[in-house]
Design a protein around this motif. Structure first.
Motif, short mmCIF file in Angstrom:
data_model
loop_
_atom_site.label_atom_id
_atom_site.label_comp_id
_atom_site.label_asym_id
_atom_site.label_seq_id
_atom_site.Cartn_x
_atom_site.Cartn_y
_atom_site.Cartn_z
N GLU A 176 60.95 68.20 67.14
CA GLU A 176 62.11 67.64 67.44
C GLU A 176 62.31 66.21 66.83
OE1 GLU A 176 64.55 69.16 69.61
OE2 GLU A 176 63.07 70.66 69.56
N VAL A 177 63.44 65.99 66.24
CA VAL A 177 63.85 64.73 65.33
C VAL A 177 65.04 64.05 65.82
CG1 VAL A 177 64.14 63.92 63.09
CG2 VAL A 177 62.56 65.92 63.46
N THR A 178 64.84 62.73 65.95
CA THR A 178 66.07 62.01 66.30
C THR A 178 66.00 60.69 65.25
OG1 THR A 178 66.10 62.11 68.46
CG2 THR A 178 67.16 60.32 67.64
N VAL A 179 67.23 60.52 64.67
CA VAL A 179 67.16 59.51 63.29
C VAL A 179 68.07 58.51 63.86
CG1 VAL A 179 67.86 58.94 60.93
CG2 VAL A 179 66.93 61.21 61.53
N VAL A 180 67.62 56.99 63.63
CA VAL A 180 68.37 55.84 64.25
C VAL A 180 68.68 55.02 62.90
CG1 VAL A 180 68.41 53.86 65.65
CG2 VAL A 180 66.93 56.01 66.38
N GLU A 181 70.19 55.10 62.77
CA GLU A 181 70.46 54.49 61.30
C GLU A 181 71.73 53.34 61.88
OE1 GLU A 181 71.71 52.95 58.19
OE2 GLU A 181 69.97 54.20 58.37
N PRO A 182 71.52 52.28 61.49
CA PRO A 182 72.71 51.09 61.66
C PRO A 182 74.01 51.41 61.00
CG PRO A 182 71.12 50.33 60.15
CD PRO A 182 70.61 51.45 60.67
N GLU A 183 73.98 52.14 59.93
CA GLU A 183 75.19 52.40 59.30
C GLU A 183 75.79 53.69 59.88
OE1 GLU A 183 76.45 50.74 56.95
OE2 GLU A 183 74.93 49.63 56.00
N PRO A 184 77.07 53.95 59.63
CA PRO A 184 77.91 55.31 60.12
C PRO A 184 77.58 56.50 59.68
CG PRO A 184 79.37 53.86 58.57
CD PRO A 184 78.05 53.14 58.62
N THR A 185 76.86 56.50 58.43
CA THR A 185 76.45 57.91 57.99
C THR A 185 75.13 57.63 57.15
OG1 THR A 185 77.68 57.32 55.72
CG2 THR A 185 78.87 58.63 57.37
N PRO A 186 74.34 58.61 57.02
CA PRO A 186 73.29 58.60 56.10
C PRO A 186 73.56 58.21 54.68
CG PRO A 186 73.32 60.67 57.30
CD PRO A 186 74.69 60.07 57.42
N LEU A 187 72.60 57.49 54.19
CA LEU A 187 72.84 57.14 52.78
C LEU A 187 74.02 56.37 52.32
CD1 LEU A 187 71.61 60.72 51.48
CD2 LEU A 187 70.14 58.64 51.34
N HIS A 188 74.42 55.67 53.38
CA HIS A 188 75.86 54.94 53.24
C HIS A 188 75.71 54.06 52.00
CE1 HIS A 188 79.33 52.38 54.52
NE2 HIS A 188 79.66 54.01 54.99
N PRO A 189 74.60 53.12 51.84
CA PRO A 189 74.88 52.36 50.60
C PRO A 189 74.91 52.77 49.39
CG PRO A 189 73.24 51.45 52.06
CD PRO A 189 73.52 52.94 52.70
N VAL A 190 74.41 54.27 49.23
CA VAL A 190 74.11 54.79 47.90
C VAL A 190 75.36 55.86 47.77
CG1 VAL A 190 72.62 56.51 46.62
CG2 VAL A 190 71.72 54.73 48.20
N LEU A 191 75.55 56.64 48.90
CA LEU A 191 76.70 57.62 48.77
C LEU A 191 77.95 57.17 49.10
CD1 LEU A 191 74.63 60.79 49.54
CD2 LEU A 191 74.92 59.73 47.28
N GLY A 192 78.18 56.05 50.12
CA GLY A 192 79.46 55.93 50.71
C GLY A 192 79.53 57.04 52.02
N PRO A 193 80.87 56.69 52.46
CA PRO A 193 81.20 57.39 53.61
C PRO A 193 81.76 59.05 52.93
CG PRO A 193 82.96 56.04 53.21
CD PRO A 193 81.84 55.56 52.49
N GLU A 194 82.25 58.92 51.77
CA GLU A 194 82.67 60.30 51.42
C GLU A 194 81.58 61.26 51.53
OE1 GLU A 194 84.86 56.77 49.43
OE2 GLU A 194 82.70 57.43 49.79
#
Length: 425
Positions: A176-194
Motif C-alpha cells: 500500500e502506498v501513500t505519497v505526500v507532496e506539497p505541490e498540487p501535482t506530481p513533478l510540478h516544478p518539472v512538468l507544470g500542472p498541464e
C-alpha cells in the motif's frame, strides 16, 4: 601535450567517474589514472536502483558500469571504500580517509549528490529510508517485498521522479502506498500542472493515494519501528516504512573546503565550471551531478542530476583534461519507467520560462509528445510511449526556430519536416 608521467585523479566512483577513466584510456593517455570511490562497490549506474533492480526485473550485476576485471585490464588504480577527505590545491594532493595522500597533475571531481534528509522527529526509526546508493536499493527491495506480503503501508515524502518510480515498484510488490507532496501535482516544478495531472491519474489507477499540499511533520513509532506519518495539516497516515524522496544536494564539501568557486544553493548549488567543465582552479574539473556548467546555447548555468548528464560529462571532462577543446552543449535528457509508461524528456523548461504547452497524439491513451514553447520556440519535449523521436525533438530545440503550434500538434506532419533548412539555420 600530456606527459606520460602525469597522474590524473578522479574522485567519485559513479557513472561520470568511471566513464571519465574509460575515456582517458580510449584517448590514449598512458599516465597513471587513479579512481577514488567512497563505496566498497565498483562504479555502478543509478537508474536501476529505482527501476529494474528495485522491482526485481534486473539482477545486481546489471548495475555495474564495467566488470570488476576491466579496471586492472585498463590499468586503472582503484581505491574502493576510501572517501577523499581533504584537497590541497597547493600541493596538488588528495588525502583519503585512511591517511593516504594521492598526488595529481589533473583532478576530476565527480562526487555526485546525496539525498536530502527530512528534518522532523522520527527519522531515526529503522523503517525510514533514502534511495541513492546500491546498499539503499538492496535494503528497500527487501522492504517492499515484505510490505507486499504483509499488506504493509509505505509513505513516500515527495512526488518527484524517485518518489514516483518507487511508488510504482512498491505497487508491483503489492504494498500500500501513500505519497505526500506539497505541490498540487506530481513533478510540478518539472512538468507544470498541464502534465502533472497525468501522473496523478496514472498512479491513482494503480492504487497509489496522494496527499497534496502537505508536508510530513513527524514519523511516529514504537520499539524503533515506524507506525505512522503525520502531516502539517493534521492528517495521520498508517506506515510501516517511510521513504524520503525530497531531492538531492550536490556533494560540494571537498570543493568548498579547498576554496573552489561554488554556485549558490538558491540557484541549484554545485561546483561552478565553464563549458569545458573546468573549475576556478585550472587543474581541476568537475562532472556529473556536482557540476554546475555554463551551457553555451541555453545561456545559463545548469546542474543536471540525470543519468545522461553523468554519462556524457565524464568523457567530456576527460577530454578537456587531455587538452582537447571541449564545449559541453548537449541537450539535457532523462528517462523514466512507471508501470506501462516509458518516457523521455529533452530540453530545459523551468517554471515561468514557457508560455504554451502543445500535445501531439493521444494524451488519454498515454501515447503522445508534449512540447513546451516560449514565443513559438521549442524549449523542451517529452515523448510518452512514443519512440524514435528524441533526435528530432532535440534538433528542433537546438534550432531555436519559430514553430507553428498547429503543425507541431499534428501527427501527420513529420517532426523532421519542421526543421529549418540549412539555408534558414
Amino acid at each position: 601535450m600530456v606527459d606520460a608521467n602525469q597522474t590524473f585523479v578522479i574522485v567519485g566512483g559513479g557513472l561520470a567517474g568511471a566513464k571519465a577513466a574509460e575515456t582517458l584510456r580510449a584517448e590514449g593517455f598512458t599516465g597513471r589514472v587513479i579512481l577514488i570511490c567512497d563505496e566498497r562497490e565498483h562504479p555502478y549506474e543509478r537508474p536501476p536502483l529505482s527501476k529494474g533492480y528495485l522491482t526485481g526485473k534486473e539482477d545486481r550485476d546489471s548495475v555495474f558500469v564495467h566488470e570488476p576485471a576491466w579496471y586492472a585490464q585498463a590499468d586503472i588504480e582503484l581505491h574502493l571504500g576510501q572517501p577523499a577527505v581533504h584537497l590541497d590545491r597547493v600541493a596538488r594532493s588528495v588525502r583519503l580517509g585512511d591517511g593516504t595522500r594521492v598526488h595529481y597533475d589533473k583532478l576530476l571531481l565527480a562526487t555526485g549528490a546525496e539525498p536530502r534528509r527530512l528534518d522532523i522527529p522520527g527519522t531515526g526509526l529503522a523503517g525510514v529510508h533514502h534511495l541513492r546508493r546500491l546498499a539503499h536499493a538492496e535494503r528497500l527491495r527487501g522492504v517492499l517485498a515484505s510490505l507486499g506480503r504483509d499488506n504493509g503501508h509505505l509513505v513516500i515524502a515527495g512526488a518527484g521522479w524517485i518518489g514516483l518510480e518507487v511508488a510504482a515498484a512498491a505497487r508491483s510488490y503489492g504494498a500500500e502506498v501513500t505519497v505526500v507532496e506539497p505541490e498540487p501535482t506530481p513533478l510540478h516544478p518539472v512538468l507544470g500542472p498541464e502534465l502533472g495531472q497525468l501522473f496523478t491519474d496514472l498512479h491513482s489507477e494503480h492504487g497509489v493515494r496522494f496527499h497534496f499540499g502537505a508536508r510530513l511533520t513527524e514519523i511516529t513509532g514504537q520499539d524503533g519501528m515506524v507506525l505512522a506519518a503525520r502531516t502539517d495539516d493534521g492528517e495521520e497516515h498508517p506506515a510501516h516504512a517511510v521513504l524520503a524522496a525530497i531531492g538531492a544536494a550536490p556533494r560540494t564539501a571537498l570543493a568548498e573546503a579547498a576554496g573552489l568557486a561554488l554556485v549558490d544553493r538558491a540557484d541549484g548549488g554545485g561546483i561552478a565550471v565553464d563549458a569545458s567543465l573546468r573549475t576556478s582552479d585550472p587543474e581541476i574539473y568537475a562532472a556529473g551531478d556536482v557540476a554546475a556548467a555554463e551551457h553555451p546555447w541555453i545561456g545559463t548555468r545548469l546542474r543536471v542530476e540525470h543519468w545522461a548528464n553523468a554519462l556524457h560529462t565524464g568523457p567530456a571532462a576527460a577530454r578537456a583534461m587531455l587538452g582537447q577543446e571541449v564545449a559541453y552543449d548537449r541537450v539535457p535528457y532523462f528517462f523514466s519507467d512507471q508501470y506501462d509508461i516509458g518516457l523521455e524528456y529533452s530540453g530545459y523548461a523551468p517554471p515561468g520560462s514557457y508560455d504554451q504547452v502543445v500535445c501531439r497524439g493521444d494524451v488519454g491513451k498515454r501515447e503522445f509528445i508534449a512540447f513546451w514553447l516560449a514565443e513559438g520556440r521549442l524549449l523542451a519535449g517529452m515523448n510518452v510511449n512514443v519512440w524514435d523521436v528524441t533526435e528530432n525533438i532535440q534538433k528542433l530545440i537546438r534550432s531555436g526556430a519559430p514553430l507553428d503550434p498547429e503543425a507541431l500538434a499534428d501527427p501527420a506532419v513529420p517532426l523532421d519536416a519542421l526543421l529549418p533548412s540549412p539555408a534558414q539555420s
